[in-house]
Design a protein around this motif. Structure first.
Motif, short mmCIF file in Angstrom:
data_model
loop_
_atom_site.label_atom_id
_atom_site.label_comp_id
_atom_site.label_asym_id
_atom_site.label_seq_id
_atom_site.Cartn_x
_atom_site.Cartn_y
_atom_site.Cartn_z
N ALA A 1 7.45 4.89 -3.01
CA ALA A 1 7.62 4.82 -1.52
C ALA A 1 6.73 5.08 -1.02
N ARG A 2 7.22 4.58 0.46
CA ARG A 2 6.44 4.91 1.95
C ARG A 2 7.41 4.75 3.50
N ARG A 3 6.90 5.16 3.81
CA ARG A 3 7.56 6.29 5.36
C ARG A 3 7.06 4.73 6.32
N THR A 4 8.23 4.26 6.94
CA THR A 4 7.69 3.18 7.94
C THR A 4 8.80 3.43 9.07
N GLU A 5 8.05 2.20 10.05
CA GLU A 5 8.70 2.76 11.87
C GLU A 5 10.46 2.26 11.30
N THR A 6 10.72 1.32 10.21
CA THR A 6 12.24 1.40 10.44
C THR A 6 13.13 2.35 9.29
N GLY A 7 12.26 2.85 8.36
CA GLY A 7 12.98 4.22 7.66
C GLY A 7 11.96 4.12 6.15
N MET A 8 13.03 4.51 5.30
CA MET A 8 11.84 5.14 4.32
C MET A 8 11.83 3.32 3.35
N LEU A 9 10.69 3.50 2.87
CA LEU A 9 10.84 2.32 1.84
C LEU A 9 11.43 2.67 0.29
N LEU A 10 11.77 2.29 -0.68
CA LEU A 10 12.27 2.65 -1.94
C LEU A 10 12.46 1.98 -2.67
N GLY A 11 11.84 1.17 -3.66
CA GLY A 11 11.63 0.07 -4.14
C GLY A 11 10.48 0.05 -5.46
N PHE A 12 9.53 -1.02 -5.69
CA PHE A 12 8.73 -1.16 -6.90
C PHE A 12 7.98 -2.56 -5.72
N HIS A 13 6.18 -1.47 -6.28
CA HIS A 13 5.01 -2.77 -5.52
C HIS A 13 5.61 -4.43 -6.32
N ARG A 14 5.11 -4.65 -5.25
CA ARG A 14 5.14 -6.23 -5.40
C ARG A 14 4.11 -7.32 -6.26
N HIS A 15 4.55 -7.99 -7.03
CA HIS A 15 3.44 -9.07 -7.94
C HIS A 15 2.24 -8.61 -7.39
N LEU A 16 1.26 -7.70 -8.00
CA LEU A 16 -0.21 -7.65 -7.50
C LEU A 16 -0.04 -7.12 -5.69
N SER A 17 0.16 -6.53 -5.49
CA SER A 17 0.40 -6.18 -3.89
C SER A 17 0.13 -4.78 -3.89
N PRO A 18 0.37 -3.88 -2.90
CA PRO A 18 0.34 -2.30 -2.57
C PRO A 18 1.51 -2.76 -2.26
N GLU A 19 2.06 -3.62 -1.47
CA GLU A 19 3.61 -3.37 -0.98
C GLU A 19 4.60 -3.34 -1.45
N ILE A 20 5.51 -3.16 -1.21
CA ILE A 20 6.65 -2.21 -1.40
C ILE A 20 7.57 -2.69 -1.20
#
Length: 413
Positions: A120-139
Motif C-alpha cells: 500500500a502507498r498513499r498517492t495524490e489520487t488516493g490509496m494504492l493497494l495491490g501487489f508490486h509490479r514484476h521486478l519493480s517497486p511500483e504498486i
C-alpha cells in the motif's frame, strides 16, 4: 529497441530463456518454442509481442496478469505447468547427485490462498493497494485475485480504506491479511507511527467491519476476536504476524505425508515447529517435543495443546536452531523427527540429524535448493531417501514446496 527471440526453455523463476550471442536472456511471460519480440535490458527483457505462440499458451485467469508481479505462469497450460514444477524439484536434486523418483505434484486449486501480503502507498489520487509490479517497486492496484480466498477479494475495498486510516508515512508499507475462523487478521508493517486519535479511528473501523484483529508492527491495536485456525482438530490462536502455511489444503497434504511416515514413532521432535501445524496433528498418536525460536509462536502452540483433548504429551522448547541445533545425542531420545525450516534450510541441524540414530525423518521445505543440500547431508550420514513429494502451495508462481521422507536402519547392538 525491440528484437526477435526464440524461447528455448523455462528458467528457474518461470521466465522464458532465449539464447543470444552474449548469453541467456530471460523474458517473462513466454513459453518454450515461442517466437517473440522483446525490448532487451542486460540479461532480461520486456515482452512486446508473441509472434508464434506455443500450443501450451492459455488465457490467463486474472485481468492483472503481467502487470501485477504476484503470478508468473498463468499463461501456461495446467498439466504442463504441474510437470514443470515437478521436474524443477527433480533437476535440483539431481544437481546434488540425488537421483530419486519424484512423486506427482500435489496440485493447488485457485481461490484457496488464505494469507496474502498486500502493498500500500498513499498517492495524490488516493490509496494504492495491490501487489508490486514484476521486478519493480511500483504498486499495481488490484480489483481481483484468483489465487486468494474469496473473503480476501471481497474485502479489498475495506482493506484499502483501512490502509488509508493507518497510513502515517509517504513510503509504501505492507498489510499481511489472513483468513481465520474468527475473521480477517490484518498485520500492518512499516506504516509509520500512529497518534492516539488515528489509533482510535482505525480500531473503531476494525470493530465496525467485523475483522478479528489489527496489529501494527506486531503491536495489537485491537483484537475483537482471537484469530483462530485449526491444526487438525486443535484450535490455535495465532499471534500477530505468525507464520502460517499459505493454503489449508497444502498444509493438510504435508501433514498427512509426514504423519504417515512417523506413525510408528512413539516420540517425535518437531523442529522449527512454528505454531504447531505438525506438532499438534502428530500428538494425536505420538509424544511430541516442539522446538521453535519464536516465543509467541511457541506460546500459541502450548496453549493449543493445553486446551485440546485426546492428545499425547506435548512439550515445548524455545531455541534458535540456527545458532544451537539439537545435537545428535539429544536427537537420539526420539524415534521420529520432522523439520520445516525457513528458505535458508537447516544445514547445521541436518548435520546433527545425520549423526543421530533417529530411524524416521521427514524434511519439509519451501526451497528445493536448500532442501537438496540438506538431503545430501542426511544421505551421506547413512539415511535412505524413500520419497520426495512436490506440493504446489503457491499457484502460478515459480515456488514449490516439497516433503522428503528418509529412514536409517537401526544399529545392531
Amino acid at each position: 529497441m525491440s528484437a526477435r527471440f526464440s524461447i528455448r526453455k523455462l528458467g528457474a523463476q518461470g521466465d522464458g530463456v532465449a539464447e543470444t550471442e552474449t548469453g541467456d536472456l530471460f523474458i517473462p511471460f513466454t513459453l518454450p518454442g515461442e517466437t517473440v519480440t522483446a525490448a532487451r535490458e542486460r540479461d532480461r527483457a520486456m515482452l512486446m509481442a508473441v509472434l508464434e505462440a506455443s500450443p501450451l499458451r492459455i488465457d490467463p485467469a486474472c485481468c492483472h496478469f503481467t502487470e501485477c508481479g504476484g503470478c508468473a505462469l498463468q499463461h501456461f497450460e495446467a498439466e504442463a505447468y504441474r510437470q514443470w514444477k515437478r521436474e524443477k524439484v527433480a533437476h535440483i536434486l539431481k544437481g546434488k547427485g540425488i537421483d530419486c523418483e519424484i512423486g506427482d505434484l500435489v496440485a493447488c486449486a485457485p481461490q484457496t490462498r488464505r494469507r496474502v501480503v498486500l502493498a500500500a502507498r498513499r498517492t495524490e489520487t488516493g490509496m494504492l493497494l495491490g501487489f508490486h509490479r514484476h521486478l519493480s517497486p511500483e504498486i499495481v492496484a488490484i480489483s481481483e485475485c484468483p489465487i486468494s480466498l474469496p473473503e480476501i477479494v471481497a474485502a479489498l475495498d475495506l482493506l484499502r480504506a483501512l490502509a488509508e486510516l493507518v497510513c502515517a508515512t509517504a513510503k509504501s508499507f505492507r498489510l499481511a491479511v489472513t483468513v481465520t475462523g474468527s475473521g480477517l487478521d490484518v498485520a500492518v508493517h512499516e506504516s509509520g507511527k500512529l497518534g492516539e486519535h488515528q489509533r482510535r479511528i482505525a480500531a473503531n473501523f476494525v470493530m465496525a467491519q467485523g475483522f478479528a484483529r489489527l496489529s501494527i508492527d506486531d503491536e495489537i491495536i485491537i483484537e475483537p476476536k482471537k484469530p483462530v485456525v485449526m491444526f487438525g482438530g486443535v484450535a490455535v490462536a495465532l499471534p500477530p504476524g505468525a507464520f502460517l502455511q499459505a493454503t489449508e489444503a497444502a498444509e493438510q497434504a504435508m501433514a498427512d505425508i509426514v504423519g504417515g511416515h512417523l506413525k510408528r514413532a512413539k516420540k517425535v521432535a518437531d523442529l522449527f515447529a512454528g505454531c504447531g501445524s505438525f506438532a499438534l496433528r502428530l500428538a494425536a498418536k505420538s509424544e511430541v517435543h516442539a522446538v521453535e525460536g519464536d516465543a509467541a509462536a511457541l506460546s500459541a502452540l502450548d496453549r493449543g495443546s493445553r486446551f485440546a483433548t485426546g492428545l499425547k504429551r506435548v512439550t515445548g522448547e524455545r531455541r534458535d536452531l540456527f545458532r544451537r541445533p539439537l545435537t545428535f545425542k539429544e536427537l537420539n531420545a526420539f524415534d521420529g523427527v520432522v523439520f520445516d525450516p525457513p528458505r535458508a534450510g537447516a544445514e547445521d541441524q541436518s548435520k546433527q540429524i545425520a549423526r543421530s540414530d533417529v530411524p524416521y525423518v521427514a524434511a519439509v521445505s519451501c526451497n528445493p535448493v536448500t532442501l537438496a543440500r540438506d538431503l545430501r547431508i542426511l544421505i551421506d550420514g547413512g539415511y535412505a531417501l524413500k520419497s520426495v513429494t512436490p506440493i504446489d502451495q503457491f499457484l502460478w508462481s515459480p515456488h514449490v514446496e516439497a516433503v522428503a521422507l528418509l529412514e536409517k536402519p537401526k544399529k545392531r547392538r
